[in-house]
Design an enzyme around this catalytic site. Structure first.
Site, short mmCIF file in Angstrom:
data_model
loop_
_atom_site.label_atom_id
_atom_site.label_comp_id
_atom_site.label_asym_id
_atom_site.label_seq_id
_atom_site.Cartn_x
_atom_site.Cartn_y
_atom_site.Cartn_z
N GLU A 286 7.44 15.72 8.13
CA GLU A 286 6.72 16.25 7.03
C GLU A 286 5.57 15.38 6.49
O GLU A 286 5.80 14.44 6.63
CB GLU A 286 7.89 16.24 5.81
CG GLU A 286 8.87 17.18 5.89
CD GLU A 286 8.36 18.51 6.17
OE1 GLU A 286 7.48 19.19 5.51
OE2 GLU A 286 9.03 19.19 7.30
N CYS A 320 2.48 13.27 -1.85
CA CYS A 320 1.91 14.34 -0.96
C CYS A 320 1.66 15.59 -1.69
O CYS A 320 0.75 16.37 -1.31
CB CYS A 320 2.91 14.55 0.19
SG CYS A 320 4.53 14.90 -0.45
P1 NAP Z 1 2.38 6.68 7.48
O1 NAP Z 1 1.43 5.47 7.45
O2 NAP Z 1 2.28 7.87 8.29
O3 NAP Z 1 3.90 6.11 7.59
C1 NAP Z 1 4.89 6.61 7.42
C2 NAP Z 1 5.96 5.83 8.38
O4 NAP Z 1 5.80 5.82 9.56
C3 NAP Z 1 6.14 4.36 7.98
O5 NAP Z 1 7.47 4.04 7.68
C4 NAP Z 1 5.37 3.92 9.03
O6 NAP Z 1 5.87 2.45 9.43
C5 NAP Z 1 5.89 4.44 10.16
N1 NAP Z 1 5.00 4.63 11.25
C6 NAP Z 1 3.83 4.11 11.72
N2 NAP Z 1 3.29 4.17 12.77
C7 NAP Z 1 4.43 4.71 13.60
C8 NAP Z 1 4.82 4.73 14.96
N3 NAP Z 1 3.83 4.78 15.65
N4 NAP Z 1 5.84 5.20 15.27
C9 NAP Z 1 6.81 5.30 14.21
N5 NAP Z 1 6.71 5.05 13.11
C10 NAP Z 1 5.50 4.95 12.64
O7 NAP Z 1 2.44 7.30 5.84
P2 NAP Z 1 2.52 6.26 4.46
O8 NAP Z 1 1.18 5.69 4.35
O9 NAP Z 1 3.99 5.84 4.38
O10 NAP Z 1 2.85 7.57 3.50
C11 NAP Z 1 1.71 8.44 3.11
C12 NAP Z 1 1.64 9.67 3.86
O11 NAP Z 1 2.98 10.53 3.73
C13 NAP Z 1 0.69 10.67 3.13
O12 NAP Z 1 -0.22 11.45 4.24
C14 NAP Z 1 1.53 11.91 2.50
O13 NAP Z 1 0.89 13.01 2.14
C15 NAP Z 1 2.83 11.52 3.36
N6 NAP Z 1 4.06 12.24 2.61
C16 NAP Z 1 4.38 13.41 2.86
C17 NAP Z 1 5.43 14.07 2.31
C18 NAP Z 1 6.04 15.41 2.53
O14 NAP Z 1 7.09 15.87 2.19
N7 NAP Z 1 5.26 16.22 3.09
C19 NAP Z 1 6.19 13.26 1.27
C20 NAP Z 1 5.64 11.81 1.07
C21 NAP Z 1 4.54 11.48 1.59
P3 NAP Z 1 4.87 1.08 8.65
O15 NAP Z 1 4.84 1.09 7.33
O16 NAP Z 1 5.54 0.03 9.41
O17 NAP Z 1 3.55 1.61 9.50
#
Ligand code: NAP
Ligand code: MG
Length: 516
Positions: A286, A320
């Site tokens: 997601e 999001c």
């Molecule tokens: P993110 O930067 O993509 O990080 C999400 C998770 O992925 C974190 O736990 C992060 O760990 C991990 N991650 C990063 N690089 C990775 C890799 N190479 N392999 C595996 N895992 C990795 O997102 P965020 O800043 O936490 O959240 C904001 C985003 O989430 C926004 O784009 C928002 O729209 C989206 N979101 C979507 C929904 C939905 O239901 N569609 C709901 C909520 C949020 P680290 O923190 O250690 O980097």
């Protein structure tokens, strides 16, 4: 007997006893800042030298705690624990697995304000935002527990003479759960509890800015009686251990919620077959959004303005589902824009421990710098700055709620997910044009339409291509069971979290046919 699922109600902080209870919880958490937290591998608490420093984004000098950090060797150890635990957990009765979730929900309900308070400190949520996050986490536990019981009941198959036929939903194996920081409890609990109740074992890698609230949940599950090795808590950098776990041959599925960039990277990596791997990994991803609220000319303009401001600036636009584009019919454009600006300027920006605060800080330094650039430089160049456009109080990562008017559809502000308190406002010639603008996005997560025109609403129902479409209400605040949640296009796999199809993603169906 199990009561029917009901959503956990929000706390009315207008009542003095509730205010008092929340203040006590905030004091309790305030007195417990700065502690150290271990990993949990096969039930063992493992402290590491290297630690993630979790800080309070409203007061960047304040450390919320230090969380141990897994490296590849520890991630491998956790993987082996999960592989071993799967051999017994997979055969535990679904109703027994569900009871652990129900017990955890009851325990979390008793400590509701404490869980919320950790989020106030760790990710800068205001009281009502933190309260809603905890309530949603409780809902996921209650809902998925019931859903697993329903899925474990006899499934209807067509009768065939001389044969006994059965279909059963069995677990997949070891799942890697990777949540974001913005619903650091609700989404983490939702993806983890769905995995576990379906009979899978889990490696939970929380987001690096919000590991403490994740630890609190892992600890709660242990107290609720979850056997060792079923839930392994392995914080660490996404790049370092995230890639390792996603690429691991024993990983059967990945449940991810986060940005499009990381989601696509995970999807690609998961599609490569590692030596010894004997399945196609399932990816539930997601991702982001660039959600629009459309305002038609025949509608309640005040409702629309309030809906836009609430959806755009609740939790500082870090949802999001947040409204980041307001698309307004030209006949009512000036009126609605003026009200949006007035309401935006009335928002109180400040420390979220203060119940009077409407908008807290953004989550960390890199988000702060990126969002501030959109609010102060990119935005004012791409449109007319009508509110905000500057940073907020200096002691934390504050950006003032910003509104940029007359933004073109080609502008970065119209197309890119900012994930902060920055709203683009665009004028539409007519309703058809408004829908066309609404669909002009890579994403397709949420959207809302304010209109009294039935034919226009029906057109939006058919043509506005988003996973969660709302009419005459805000586009945030999806409730478990009520608004199954997930988006189209680059917003992800449309998994519909909190819906009745969700657990199927964490299972595989086995059909057994016996000839008599
Ligand atoms: P993110 O930067 O993509 O990080 C999400 C998770 O992925 C974190 O736990 C992060 O760990 C991990 N991650 C990063 N690089 C990775 C890799 N190479 N392999 C595996 N895992 C990795 O997102 P965020 O800043 O936490 O959240 C904001 C985003 O989430 C926004 O784009 C928002 O729209 C989206 N979101 C979507 C929904 C939905 O239901 N569609 C709901 C909520 C949020 P680290 O923190 O250690 O980097
Ligand atoms: Mg923090």
């Amino acid at each position: 007997m199990l009561a029917e699922f009901r959503n956990e109600p929000g706390t009315n902080f207008g009542l003095p006893e509730n205010q008092e209870a929340m203040r006590r919880a905030l004091d309790f958490v305030g007195e417990n800042l700065g502690r150290e937290y271990p990993l949990i591998i096969n039930g063992d608490k493992v402290m590491t030298q290297d630690k993630i420093k979790s800080i309070n984004p409203a007061q960047t000098g304040q450390v919320v705690g230090y969380v141990s950090k897994a490296d590849q060797a520890l991630a491998e150890k956790a993987m082996q624990a999960a592989v071993t635990a799967f051999e017994t957990w997979r055969f535990v009765e679904p109703a027994t697995r569900a009871r652990i979730l129900f017990k955890a929900a009851a325990m979390m309900r008793r400590r509701k304000h404490e869980f919320s308070s950790w989020m106030v400190y760790e990710v800068g949520k205001t009281w009502p935002e933190a309260d809603a996050d905890t309530a949603e986490a409780i809902d996921f536990l209650e809902f998925y527990g019931r859903e697993m019981i329903r899925l474990s009941e006899t499934q209807v198959l067509t009768r065939y003479m001389g044969e006994d036929n059965e279909l059963e939903y069995i677990p997949l194996g070891v799942g890697v759960v990777i949540p974001p920081w913005n619903f650091p409890l609700a989404i983490l609990v939702g993806m983890t509890s769905a995995s576990i109740v379906a009979g899978n074992t889990v490696l939970l890698k929380p987001a690096s800015v919000s590991p403490i609230i994740g630890y609190k949940f892992a600890e709660l599950m242990e107290e609720a009686g979850l056997p060792k090795g079923v839930l392994n808590f392995v914080p660490g950098s996404g790049g370092a251990i995230g890639d390792y776990l996603v690429g691991h041959p024993m990983t059967r599925f990945i449940a991810f919620t986060g940005s499009m960039e990381v989601g696509l990277h995970i999807n690609e990596l998961a599609s490569k077959i590692a030596p010894g791997q004997k399945w196609i990994k399932r990816v539930i991803a997601e991702m982001g959004g660039k959600d629009a609220i459309i305002v038609d000319k025949e509608t309640d303009l005040e409702d629309a303005a309030v809906g836009i401001v609430t959806s755009a600036f609740g939790y500082g636009g870090q949802k999001c589902s947040a409204c980041s584009r307001a698309i307004i019919h030209q006949d009512v454009y000036d009126h609605v824009l003026n009200r949006v600006v007035e309401l935006t300027k009335a928002l109180r920006v400040g420390d979220p421990t203060d119940p009077k605060t409407n908008v807290g800080p953004v989550v960390d330094k890199s988000a702060y710098e990126k969002i501030a650039e959109y609010a102060t430089e990119i935005g004012p160049k791409e449109g007319r700055l009508v509110a905000g456009g500057k940073k907020g109080p200096e002691n934390g990562y504050f950006v003032m709620p910003t509104v940029i008017a007359e933004v073109d559809r080609k502008a970065r502000l119209f197309q890119e997910e900012i994930f902060g308190p920055v709203l683009a406002v665009t004028k539409a010639r007519d309703f058809d044009h408004a829908i066309e603008l609404g669909n002009d996005s890579l994403y397709g997560l949420t959207g809302a339409v304010y209109s009294r025109n039935r034919l226009h609403l029906e057109k939006a129902r058919r043509e506005f291509h988003v996973g969660n479409l709302y009419f005459n209400r805000k586009c945030t605040g999806a409730l478990v069971g009520v608004h199954p949640f997930g988006g189209f296009n680059m917003s992800g796999t449309d998994s519909k979290a909190g819906g009745r199809d969700y657990l199927l993603l964490f299972t595989q169906a086995k059909a057994v046919s016996e000839k008599y």
